[in-house]
Design an enzyme around this catalytic site. Sequence first.
Site, PDB file in Angstrom:
ATOM      1  N   ARG A 188       0.830  -1.199   0.000  1.00  0.00           N
ATOM      2  CA  ARG A 188       0.000   0.000   0.000  1.00  0.00           C
ATOM      3  C   ARG A 188       0.872   1.259   0.000  1.00  0.00           C
ATOM      4  NH1 ARG A 188      -2.321  -3.668   3.599  1.00  0.00           N
ATOM      5  NH2 ARG A 188      -4.456  -4.329   3.099  1.00  0.00           N
ATOM      6  N   ASP A 213      -9.744  -4.413   8.466  1.00  0.00           N
ATOM      7  CA  ASP A 213      -8.784  -5.363   9.038  1.00  0.00           C
ATOM      8  C   ASP A 213      -9.322  -5.969  10.332  1.00  0.00           C
ATOM      9  OD1 ASP A 213      -6.168  -4.401   7.348  1.00  0.00           O
ATOM     10  OD2 ASP A 213      -7.406  -2.718   7.973  1.00  0.00           O
ATOM     11  N   ARG A 250     -11.812  -8.567   9.453  1.00  0.00           N
ATOM     12  CA  ARG A 250     -11.117  -9.788   9.070  1.00  0.00           C
ATOM     13  C   ARG A 250     -10.643 -10.552  10.304  1.00  0.00           C
ATOM     14  NH1 ARG A 250      -7.657  -6.466   4.540  1.00  0.00           N
ATOM     15  NH2 ARG A 250      -8.979  -6.955   2.716  1.00  0.00           N
ATOM     16  N   HIS A 305      -2.727   0.866   8.332  1.00  0.00           N
ATOM     17  CA  HIS A 305      -3.514  -0.068   7.514  1.00  0.00           C
ATOM     18  C   HIS A 305      -2.547  -0.628   6.480  1.00  0.00           C
ATOM     19  CE1 HIS A 305      -6.545  -1.908   5.057  1.00  0.00           C
ATOM     20  NE2 HIS A 305      -6.342  -1.090   4.047  1.00  0.00           N
TER      21      HIS A 305
END
Length: 316
Positions: free
Chosen positions: A92, A152, A155, A179
């Site tokens: 990212r 997240d 998850r 993140h």
Amino acid sequence: MTTFDTSKLTVVGAGSVGTALAYACQIRGSASTIALYDINEPKVEAEVLDLAHGSQFMQASQLIGGADMEVTAGSDVVVITAGAKQQPGQTRLDLAAKNVAILEDMLPKLVEYSPEAVFILVTNPVDVLTYVATKIVDLPEGRVFGSGTVLDSSRLRWLVGKKIGVSARSVHAMMIGEHGDSEFALWSSASIGQIPLRKWTNDDGEHVFDPETLSAIENEVVNAAYRIIDGKGATNYAIGISGARIVEAVLGDHKSVLPVSSIGSGADADIALSVPCLVGRTGVLRTLEIDLDEAEREKFEHSKATLRKTIASVGY
């Protein structure tokens, strides 16, 4: 989900994330009007048409869109998903410079059209872009924040629940920090129902979540996006529904505790990263103090250092 009367949501970016977010908000009735904006006129018009054709079965009352930024005017919430997408093998943070340039050009114009809006960044690297956004435009504290580790954390809860056969809704745990690759789980305060996660036992009375199991679950969360991107090219459904949840916390003034990305305080005012925040009608109402064990403190400092390095690399 009940539609919030006269509320307007704009989703910027008609790619896989933006359209999934608009679709989730349309189904759930997250806002009474949803606008989808993108500079690619044929693409955004096709996506709007496709979404609008299902309006009979949706909660949202109106869906509009186009390539003219005028369509975003008067929004209560603007969610920014536009930018270069993460490629297989790319982190990212590798996206930072390209997407910062896009944000610098776009964000001031969006603020002109919706000066009272709350702006939510979803584009990656979300923490870097959230920090940069607060420097590009001068808005009250909390009115600009990022989606952070809300996905997240979802998850994480799903994996924990799956491990022991319990609903993810009964798992209370968060990922915080960047993140991205340096994020980590708050295992020290995690629980299942009212039971501390580390004290959860199976039918034989054995503790389920030993250090190796916790590490494996945490690593699976960190690498989840890479696995999905390798397989289908992008993550979109889960971030779409996560984004809808954040939008609803704002428009409904829920005062929900969510791990969104916001500017730190004190010595951490030079970065944005995810910690538990109280989210309501004006955005992030305040960040919440959390207790970390020694291992978590070390991971938190590493995450901060990672973000400081990337922010500096893009000139901020």
